[in-house]
Write an enzyme that holds these catalytic residues in place. Structure first.
Site, PDB file in Angstrom:
ATOM      1  N   ASP A 197      -1.346   5.759  -5.813  1.00 21.61           N
ATOM      2  CA  ASP A 197      -2.466   6.692  -5.973  1.00 21.61           C
ATOM      3  C   ASP A 197      -2.091   7.731  -7.020  1.00 21.61           C
ATOM      4  OD1 ASP A 197      -4.139   5.647  -3.867  1.00 21.61           O
ATOM      5  OD2 ASP A 197      -2.688   6.463  -2.462  1.00 21.61           O
ATOM      6  N   GLU A 239       0.954  -0.700  -4.833  1.00 18.92           N
ATOM      7  CA  GLU A 239      -0.223   0.161  -5.001  1.00 18.92           C
ATOM      8  C   GLU A 239       0.227   1.604  -5.134  1.00 18.92           C
ATOM      9  OE1 GLU A 239      -3.850   2.460  -3.293  1.00 18.92           O
ATOM     10  OE2 GLU A 239      -1.813   2.391  -2.502  1.00 18.92           O
ATOM     11  N   ASP A 290       0.581  -1.955   4.467  1.00 24.53           N
ATOM     12  CA  ASP A 290       1.754  -1.086   4.597  1.00 24.53           C
ATOM     13  C   ASP A 290       2.998  -1.901   4.942  1.00 24.53           C
ATOM     14  OD1 ASP A 290      -0.025   1.104   4.378  1.00 24.53           O
ATOM     15  OD2 ASP A 290      -0.328   1.164   6.559  1.00 24.53           O
ATOM     16  N   LYS A 306      -7.419   8.518  -8.031  1.00 25.43           N
ATOM     17  CA  LYS A 306      -8.011   9.228  -6.900  1.00 25.43           C
ATOM     18  C   LYS A 306      -9.201  10.044  -7.343  1.00 25.43           C
ATOM     19  CE  LYS A 306      -6.639   8.526  -2.977  1.00 25.43           C
ATOM     20  NZ  LYS A 306      -7.316   7.368  -2.324  1.00 25.43           N
ATOM     21  N   GLU A 354      -4.550   3.275  -8.334  1.00 24.16           N
ATOM     22  CA  GLU A 354      -5.817   3.889  -7.905  1.00 24.16           C
ATOM     23  C   GLU A 354      -5.973   5.279  -8.499  1.00 24.16           C
ATOM     24  OE1 GLU A 354      -6.607   4.160  -3.663  1.00 24.16           O
ATOM     25  OE2 GLU A 354      -8.293   5.507  -4.067  1.00 24.16           O
ATOM     26  N   HIS A 388       0.831  -1.196   0.000  1.00 22.84           N
ATOM     27  CA  HIS A 388       0.000   0.000   0.000  1.00 22.84           C
ATOM     28  C   HIS A 388       0.874   1.257   0.000  1.00 22.84           C
ATOM     29  CE1 HIS A 388      -2.823   2.768   2.395  1.00 22.84           C
ATOM     30  NE2 HIS A 388      -3.446   2.545   1.263  1.00 22.84           N
ATOM     31  N   ARG A 389       0.910   1.957  -1.110  1.00 19.74           N
ATOM     32  CA  ARG A 389       1.773   3.144  -1.299  1.00 19.74           C
ATOM     33  C   ARG A 389       3.252   2.738  -1.208  1.00 19.74           C
ATOM     34  NH1 ARG A 389      -1.546   7.326   2.767  1.00 19.74           N
ATOM     35  NH2 ARG A 389      -3.599   6.420   2.383  1.00 19.74           N
ATOM     36  N   HIS A 433      -0.945  10.665  -2.762  1.00 22.20           N
ATOM     37  CA  HIS A 433      -2.258  10.347  -2.186  1.00 22.20           C
ATOM     38  C   HIS A 433      -3.139  11.574  -2.023  1.00 22.20           C
ATOM     39  CE1 HIS A 433      -5.180   9.606   1.047  1.00 22.20           C
ATOM     40  NE2 HIS A 433      -5.252   8.399   0.529  1.00 22.20           N
TER      41      HIS A 433
END
Ligand code: G3P
Ligand code: CA
Length: 250
Positions: free
Chosen positions: A43, A41, A234, A117, A115, A14-15, A56
Site C-alpha cells: 500500500d 502487495e 496474509d 491508497k 495499491e 497481502h502486505r 496502509h
C-alpha cells in the site's frame, strides 16, 4: 523469480506475509518470498516531501511508534520510526520502506501488486511518481497497480498502457461485465462478498479476477476452482499448500 503457473491462481502476499511478520516490512516481504508467493502487495502513500512510502493507514499509530498523519512527515522522519515492535519484540527496528527500496531489493525475485491508497485528488502527482519509478526500474511488465480510485488507474494506464491495473471493489456485483473499461484489466473483489459465480462472470467479461483477503484453505480451493487469477492472502505459505493438496490442513 518463479515462473507463472497458469494451472492455479497467483498467490499474492497481502502486505507481505502479514500473519507472521509486521505488515509492509522487509521481514514480512522476505517471509512471503520464502513461502514462494508469486506477488507481494504493498500500500502506497506520499510523504510530506513527495516520496512514495509503503504503509496502509493514513496515520502512524497502529503500525509504528509515531503519531499523526503519514503525509505530515518527511521520509527522513518516517525512517526514524519503529515499524516492527507493535507486532512483536523480535521485529524491533523494522523500518517503513519506500516503493523504490522494495523494487530494488525484490525485483529479481517476485512480482508486485502496488495499491495506490489515494489518487491525485488527495495526493497530487502520485500516479506520475509511481509510473516514473516503474519505468526507471524497468518493472512495468511485472506490476499490477491497484486502487479503489479508478480515476487513478485510468491515469496510470494513459501514462503507460503496458502497466496492468486492477480496480478494487467492495460490494456484491450485479454485472461485472458493465465494469469493463479499456484502462482496467482486473477486478479485485472482497472475499466475503464474492461468490464463485462472480469470479466466473468477471472472467467471462474478459477481466482478470483477484480475490482479497483469502486466508483459509477451503475458500482458496473454491476460488481456484472457479478460475480466479489471483488470491490475495496474509498466509501465502498456507494458501500455496492448500492449492497443492486437497486434504485437511496439516
Ligand atoms: O489488495 C486488496 C486489499 O489490500 C485492499 O484492502 O485495506 O487491505 O488495503 P486493504
Ligand atoms: Ca492493500
Amino acid at each position: 523469480m518463479n515462473p507463472i503457473d497458469a494451472s492455479r491462481p497467483l498467490i499474492v502476499a497481502h502486505r507481505g506475509a502479514s500473519a507472521e511478520a509486521p505488515e509492509h516490512t522487509l521481514a514480512a516481504y522476505e517471509a512471503a518470498i520464502r513461502e514462494q508467493a508469486d506477488m507481494i502487495e504493498l500500500d502506497v502513500r506520499l510523504s510530506a516531501d513527495g516520496q512514495l512510502v509503503v504503509i496502509h493507514d493514513e496515520r502512524l499509530e497502529r503500525t509504528t511508534d509515531g503519531r499523526g498523519e503519514v503525509r505530515g512527515y518527511t521520509l527522513q522522519a518516517l525512517k526514524r520510526l519503529d515499524a516492527g515492535s507493535w507486532f512483536g519484540r523480535r521485529f524491533q527496528g523494522q523500518r517503513i520502506q519506500t516503493v523504490t527500496e522494495l523494487i530494488e531489493r525484490f525485483r529479481d525475485r517476485v512480482r508486485f501488486a502496488i495499491e495506490l491508497k489515494e489518487g491525485s485528488c488527495v495526493s497530487p502527482g502520485i500516479e506520475e511518481r509511481l509510473v516514473s519509478i516503474l519505468q526507471i526500474y524497468d518493472v512495468t511488465d511485472q506490476v499490477l497497480v491497484l486502487s479503489f480510485d479508478h480515476h487513478a488507474l485510468r491515469k496510470v494506464h494513459e501514462m503507460d498502457p503496458e502497466i496492468r491495473t486492477g480496480a478494487l471493489l467492495v460490494g456484491r456485483l450485479l454485472s461485472p461485465e458493465r465494469l469493463a473499461d479499456a484502462s482496467i484489466q482486473a477486478l479485485c473483489l472482497q472475499a466475503g462478498l464474492t461468490t464463485e459465480q462472480d469470479v466466473e462472470a468477471c472472467l467471462r467479461a474478459g477481466l482478470q479476477c483477484f480475490v482479497w483477503v483469502v486466508n483459509e484453505a477451503e475458500a482458496a480451493r473454491r476460488y481456484a476452482k472457479a478460475g480466479a487469477t489471483g488470491l490475495i492472502t496474509d498466509r501465502p505459505g498456507l494458501i500455496r499448500w492448500a492449492l497443492a493438496n486437497t486434504g485437511p490442513e496439516a
